[in-house]
Design a protein around this motif. Structure first.
Motif, PDB file in Angstrom:
ATOM      1  N   LEU A  64      10.900   9.095  -9.844  1.00  0.00           N
ATOM      2  CA  LEU A  64      10.206   8.178 -10.736  1.00  0.00           C
ATOM      3  C   LEU A  64       8.807   7.909 -10.185  1.00  0.00           C
ATOM      4  O   LEU A  64       8.660   7.539  -9.015  1.00  0.00           O
ATOM      5  CB  LEU A  64      10.947   6.849 -10.860  1.00  0.00           C
TER       6      LEU A  64
ATOM      7  N   THR B   7       5.788   4.645 -15.035  1.00  0.00           N
ATOM      8  CA  THR B   7       7.123   4.230 -15.467  1.00  0.00           C
ATOM      9  C   THR B   7       7.388   2.796 -15.043  1.00  0.00           C
ATOM     10  O   THR B   7       7.015   2.380 -13.932  1.00  0.00           O
ATOM     11  CB  THR B   7       8.198   5.135 -14.834  1.00  0.00           C
TER      12      THR B   7
ATOM     13  N   VAL C 105       9.691   0.901 -13.392  1.00  0.00           N
ATOM     14  CA  VAL C 105      10.794   1.307 -12.527  1.00  0.00           C
ATOM     15  C   VAL C 105      12.018   0.428 -12.725  1.00  0.00           C
ATOM     16  O   VAL C 105      13.151   0.908 -12.819  1.00  0.00           O
ATOM     17  CB  VAL C 105      10.348   1.297 -11.048  1.00  0.00           C
TER      18      VAL C 105
END
Length: 389
Positions: free
Chosen positions: A235, A240, A242
């Motif tokens: 990731l 993103t 998370v």
């Protein structure tokens, strides 16, 4: 001999320094074959760890050939190729006999500084300031190894230097995070940091039976290594959310085990990073705990958080309320190398634990300052420079 020395904040130089010799009966002297830079060295370079002195030899992750043996040494002999634990243990105190090697009572000869900071002193570490024993480091042609019967391990013939060197520190550190973090079969594990330590922690979690392992970082080349060599998911926290991604992966619960492998100079793309960096630079806190906070908040209720990164003293806005009200188990430690290195060497030899890919930049010792520059600036895909005298 030639050695890479700390000269001041953000200043390194290769200098002529005295050759090491046998000081105590249980010492050996090694001719260094390879010595890797470590992310925790960057804290020394940046001036975040006190008690360094100009001329101190850097380095604590290394492999070498035994060239001299003290008369009290029983297990080592001249000519052996050995990897050495970065933390030194006497093998006889209460902590060593309970497999807590980095907490040795007898190897740190300068305990006053860390007693004041932490209440008790840990064991000594090669090349990591006078507060941690003042031992000369391994970025040199030769290094003295105290208590060599307990801290040095013969490398299997089929394992080359650039793979074996990471069994000295990155390997046992990462493995300890998964082991003492309590990874169990079927767990979902998240690791913050895709450097060598974080990648080993992720691989260890897989080998310990985790069902799903996710590594969090912002550098694409490190995330690609984690996916390719360690077989885990990645990731990028800059693209993103998370926390949301981890909840989605776990049916809303969060990971069972969260491992922080970043340390006191953690980065974030949120406003908290500016706050932490300002307070650190002003001396109002010693460490930036961004990744620790994220791991604590992301972990499921009743889960486990293990802190592998190096921290010096105090942090601000530590989420104690989350720990208590979520029922988390939080642990941390410097690595107990003597506990893990023999098994890690076997796993490296068997192909279960890849490590050689960390050595992205092998180079001569004389290029040490440049190696640390590219390592610190994260350029040219540098995961670890490895110096070969």
């Amino acid at each position: 001999m030639r050695a890479l020395c700390w000269e001041g904040v953000n200043s390194l130089a290769v200098r002529d320094v005295p050759d090491p010799g046998i000081r105590n009966d249980q010492d050996v002297v090694l001719k260094v074959r390879a010595s890797a830079a470590c992310g925790s060295d960057l804290h020394l370079l940046g001036g975040y760890i006190p008690f360094m002195q100009a001329g101190d030899v850097m380095g604590h992750e290394f492999i070498g050939e035994v060239v001299e043996v003290g008369k009290g040494v029983r297990k080592r002999k001249v000519g052996e190729r050995v990897v050495v634990s970065s933390f030194v243990g006497c093998g006889r105190c209460w902590y060593c006999t309970h497999d807590l090697w980095s907490l040795c009572d007898n190897t740190n000869t300068n305990p006053v500084h860390t007693q004041a900071l932490w209440g008790y002193e840990p064991g000594a570490c090669f090349g990591y300031s006078h507060a941690m024993g003042g031992l000369a480091g391994s970025h040199a042609e030769y290094v003295r190894v105290p208590f060599a019967d307990f801290g040095s391990f013969v490398v299997p013939d089929g394992v080359d230097d650039l793979a074996a060197v990471f069994a000295s520190d990155a390997g046992p550190t990462g493995w300890m995070g998964a082991d003492l973090g309590g990874v169990s079969p079927g767990d979902v594990v998240a690791v913050w940091g895709a450097g060598a330590v974080g990648q080993v922690a992720a691989r260890a979690a897989t080998l310990l039976g985790a069902e799903r392992v996710v590594v969090v970082d912002r550098y694409g080349y490190r995330l690609e290594q984690a996916e390719k060599h360690m077989g885990v998911e990645a990731l990028d926290y800059t693209t993103t959310d998370v926390g949301a991604a981890l909840r989605e992966m776990t049916g809303g619960r969060g990971p069972d085990v969260c491992i922080e492998a970043v340390g006191m100079e953690a980065h974030s793309d949120g406003p908290g990073f500016v706050y932490d960096q300002a307070k650190q630079q002003l001396g109002m806190q010693t460490d930036r705990p961004t990744a620790v906070r994220e791991a604590i908040h992301a972990c499921r209720k009743g889960g486990s958080v293990f802190i592998l990164g190096v921290f010096a003293a105090v942090v601000d806005k530590f989420p104690l309320g989350a720990i208590i009200n979520k029922g988390l188990t939080v642990r941390g430690a410097q690595m107990h190398g003597q506990r893990y290195i023999p098994g890690l060497l076997d796993r490296i030899a068997a192909g279960e634990l890849p490590t050689r890919h960390f050595a992205t930049h092998p180079m001569p010792l004389d290029e040490g300052p440049e190696g640390y520059r590219i390592f610190k600036e994260k350029v040219d895909g540098c995961v670890r420079p490895v110096f070969r005298p």
